[in-house]
Design a protein around this motif. Structure first.
Motif, PDB file in Angstrom:
ATOM      1  N   ALA A  84     -10.842  -2.064  -8.958  1.00  0.00           N
ATOM      2  CA  ALA A  84     -11.648  -3.202  -9.302  1.00  0.00           C
ATOM      3  C   ALA A  84     -12.508  -3.683  -8.185  1.00  0.00           C
ATOM      4  N   ASP A  85     -13.537  -4.379  -8.709  1.00  0.00           N
ATOM      5  CA  ASP A  85     -14.224  -4.884  -7.314  1.00  0.00           C
ATOM      6  C   ASP A  85     -13.674  -5.613  -6.368  1.00  0.00           C
ATOM      7  N   SER A  86     -12.607  -6.488  -6.885  1.00  0.00           N
ATOM      8  CA  SER A  86     -11.966  -7.217  -5.888  1.00  0.00           C
ATOM      9  C   SER A  86     -11.323  -6.564  -4.800  1.00  0.00           C
ATOM     10  N   VAL A  87     -10.994  -5.257  -5.095  1.00  0.00           N
ATOM     11  CA  VAL A  87     -10.135  -4.441  -3.942  1.00  0.00           C
ATOM     12  C   VAL A  87     -10.846  -3.355  -3.562  1.00  0.00           C
ATOM     13  N   LYS A  88     -12.112  -3.188  -4.118  1.00  0.00           N
ATOM     14  CA  LYS A  88     -12.784  -2.054  -3.488  1.00  0.00           C
ATOM     15  C   LYS A  88     -12.904  -2.091  -2.191  1.00  0.00           C
ATOM     16  N   GLY A  89     -12.685  -0.985  -1.176  1.00  0.00           N
ATOM     17  CA  GLY A  89     -12.746  -0.824   0.140  1.00  0.00           C
ATOM     18  C   GLY A  89     -11.610  -1.167   0.808  1.00  0.00           C
ATOM     19  N   ARG A  90     -10.659  -1.893   0.189  1.00  0.00           N
ATOM     20  CA  ARG A  90      -9.320  -2.210   0.770  1.00  0.00           C
ATOM     21  C   ARG A  90      -8.296  -1.471   0.411  1.00  0.00           C
ATOM     22  N   PHE A  91      -8.070  -1.335  -0.973  1.00  0.00           N
ATOM     23  CA  PHE A  91      -6.967  -0.622  -1.406  1.00  0.00           C
ATOM     24  C   PHE A  91      -7.525   0.912  -1.888  1.00  0.00           C
TER      25      PHE A  91
ATOM     26  N   GLY B 269      -4.381 -10.101   6.274  1.00  0.00           N
ATOM     27  CA  GLY B 269      -4.804  -8.893   7.222  1.00  0.00           C
ATOM     28  C   GLY B 269      -3.843  -7.873   7.225  1.00  0.00           C
ATOM     29  N   GLY B 270      -2.720  -7.867   6.898  1.00  0.00           N
ATOM     30  CA  GLY B 270      -1.729  -6.757   6.976  1.00  0.00           C
ATOM     31  C   GLY B 270      -1.872  -5.865   5.842  1.00  0.00           C
ATOM     32  N   SER B 271      -0.956  -4.894   5.805  1.00  0.00           N
ATOM     33  CA  SER B 271      -1.059  -3.772   4.862  1.00  0.00           C
ATOM     34  C   SER B 271       0.542  -3.588   4.160  1.00  0.00           C
ATOM     35  N   LEU B 272       0.256  -3.078   3.123  1.00  0.00           N
ATOM     36  CA  LEU B 272       1.791  -2.549   2.547  1.00  0.00           C
ATOM     37  C   LEU B 272       1.293  -1.192   1.745  1.00  0.00           C
ATOM     38  N   ARG B 273       2.224  -0.616   1.174  1.00  0.00           N
ATOM     39  CA  ARG B 273       2.065   0.583   0.621  1.00  0.00           C
ATOM     40  C   ARG B 273       2.977   0.760  -0.654  1.00  0.00           C
ATOM     41  N   LEU B 274       2.674   0.629  -1.836  1.00  0.00           N
ATOM     42  CA  LEU B 274       3.401   0.608  -2.965  1.00  0.00           C
ATOM     43  C   LEU B 274       3.364   1.839  -3.494  1.00  0.00           C
ATOM     44  N   SER B 275       4.723   2.248  -4.102  1.00  0.00           N
ATOM     45  CA  SER B 275       4.978   3.530  -4.514  1.00  0.00           C
ATOM     46  C   SER B 275       5.233   3.279  -6.009  1.00  0.00           C
ATOM     47  N   CYS B 276       5.033   4.440  -6.952  1.00  0.00           N
ATOM     48  CA  CYS B 276       5.527   4.578  -8.526  1.00  0.00           C
ATOM     49  C   CYS B 276       6.016   5.747  -8.479  1.00  0.00           C
ATOM     50  N   ALA B 277       7.064   5.883  -8.881  1.00  0.00           N
ATOM     51  CA  ALA B 277       7.850   7.287  -9.025  1.00  0.00           C
ATOM     52  C   ALA B 277       8.029   7.479 -10.658  1.00  0.00           C
ATOM     53  N   ALA B 278       7.346   8.495 -10.973  1.00  0.00           N
ATOM     54  CA  ALA B 278       7.462   8.868 -12.738  1.00  0.00           C
ATOM     55  C   ALA B 278       8.462  10.043 -12.868  1.00  0.00           C
ATOM     56  N   SER B 279       9.051   9.541 -13.940  1.00  0.00           N
ATOM     57  CA  SER B 279      10.230  10.748 -14.453  1.00  0.00           C
ATOM     58  C   SER B 279      10.053  10.831 -15.940  1.00  0.00           C
TER      59      SER B 279
ATOM     60  N   TRP C 203       0.876   6.090  -5.108  1.00  0.00           N
ATOM     61  CA  TRP C 203       0.599   5.248  -4.175  1.00  0.00           C
ATOM     62  C   TRP C 203      -0.488   4.389  -4.501  1.00  0.00           C
ATOM     63  N   LEU C 204      -0.291   3.005  -3.702  1.00  0.00           N
ATOM     64  CA  LEU C 204      -1.436   2.159  -3.583  1.00  0.00           C
ATOM     65  C   LEU C 204      -1.147   1.930  -2.471  1.00  0.00           C
ATOM     66  N   GLN C 205      -2.192   2.267  -1.241  1.00  0.00           N
ATOM     67  CA  GLN C 205      -2.237   1.661   0.039  1.00  0.00           C
ATOM     68  C   GLN C 205      -3.043   0.494   0.068  1.00  0.00           C
ATOM     69  N   MET C 206      -2.698  -0.745   0.546  1.00  0.00           N
ATOM     70  CA  MET C 206      -3.299  -2.135   0.475  1.00  0.00           C
ATOM     71  C   MET C 206      -3.551  -2.536   1.963  1.00  0.00           C
ATOM     72  N   ASN C 207      -4.778  -2.561   2.401  1.00  0.00           N
ATOM     73  CA  ASN C 207      -5.200  -3.026   3.535  1.00  0.00           C
ATOM     74  C   ASN C 207      -5.828  -4.584   3.473  1.00  0.00           C
ATOM     75  N   SER C 208      -5.860  -4.999   4.601  1.00  0.00           N
ATOM     76  CA  SER C 208      -6.704  -6.245   4.662  1.00  0.00           C
ATOM     77  C   SER C 208      -6.303  -7.220   3.560  1.00  0.00           C
ATOM     78  N   LEU C 209      -4.988  -7.420   3.443  1.00  0.00           N
ATOM     79  CA  LEU C 209      -4.656  -8.140   2.467  1.00  0.00           C
ATOM     80  C   LEU C 209      -4.994  -9.560   2.506  1.00  0.00           C
ATOM     81  N   LYS C 210      -5.029 -10.115   1.289  1.00  0.00           N
ATOM     82  CA  LYS C 210      -5.615 -11.650   1.421  1.00  0.00           C
ATOM     83  C   LYS C 210      -4.343 -12.495   0.671  1.00  0.00           C
ATOM     84  N   PRO C 211      -4.256 -13.735   0.966  1.00  0.00           N
ATOM     85  CA  PRO C 211      -3.412 -14.390  -0.114  1.00  0.00           C
ATOM     86  C   PRO C 211      -3.658 -14.444  -1.651  1.00  0.00           C
TER      87      PRO C 211
END
Length: 126
Positions: free
Chosen positions: A61-68, A15-25, A80-88
């Motif tokens: 992907a359908d599995s993350v649509k509406g949450r990520f 149910g929690g959230s995480l935000r992933l970052s990807c820096a390109a160089s 960035w990838l904002q991930m909400n309503s995370l599931k196991p």
């Protein structure tokens, strides 16, 4: 050459959230699309989301649509990838990837991408 460095992974409760970052160089001006994939233990690496570097068209992907949500800042060469309503079942190593060139028509296969980051672990507890 392009170097991709992910960050932001960690342990979170369901149910929690995480935000992933990807820096390109490196040769960032030639990037066509950026993507996020994930790989759980014993499973194939799977597509999660992608974004056009120019124009910002997004794909999920359908599995993350509406949450990520995938987003980018071209000036900062960051995605960035904002991930909400995370599931196991979202538990995996998450990888950032870059496509080069122009008019790349496919975007969900591992082989569609030219460069990869080292990955960041996301663990969702129940």
């Amino acid at each position: 050459q392009v170097q991709l460095v992910e960050s932001g992974g960690g342990l979170v409760q369901a149910g929690g959230s995480l935000r992933l970052s990807c820096a390109a160089s490196g040769r960032t001006l030639s990037i066509y699309r950026m993507g996020w994939f994930r790989q759980a233990p014993g499973k194939e690496r799977e597509f999660v989301a992608a974004i056009r570097w120019s124009g910002g068209n997004t794909y999920y992907a359908d599995s993350v649509k509406g949450r990520f949500t995938i987003s980018r800042d071209n000036a900062k060469n960051t995605v960035w990838l904002q991930m909400n309503s995370l599931k196991p079942e979202d538990t995996a190593v998450y990888y950032c990837a870059a496509q080069y060139g122009s008019s790349r028509s496919t975007l969900t296969r591992r082989s569609d991408y030219d460069y990869w980051g080292q990955g960041t672990q996301v663990t969702v507890s129940s």
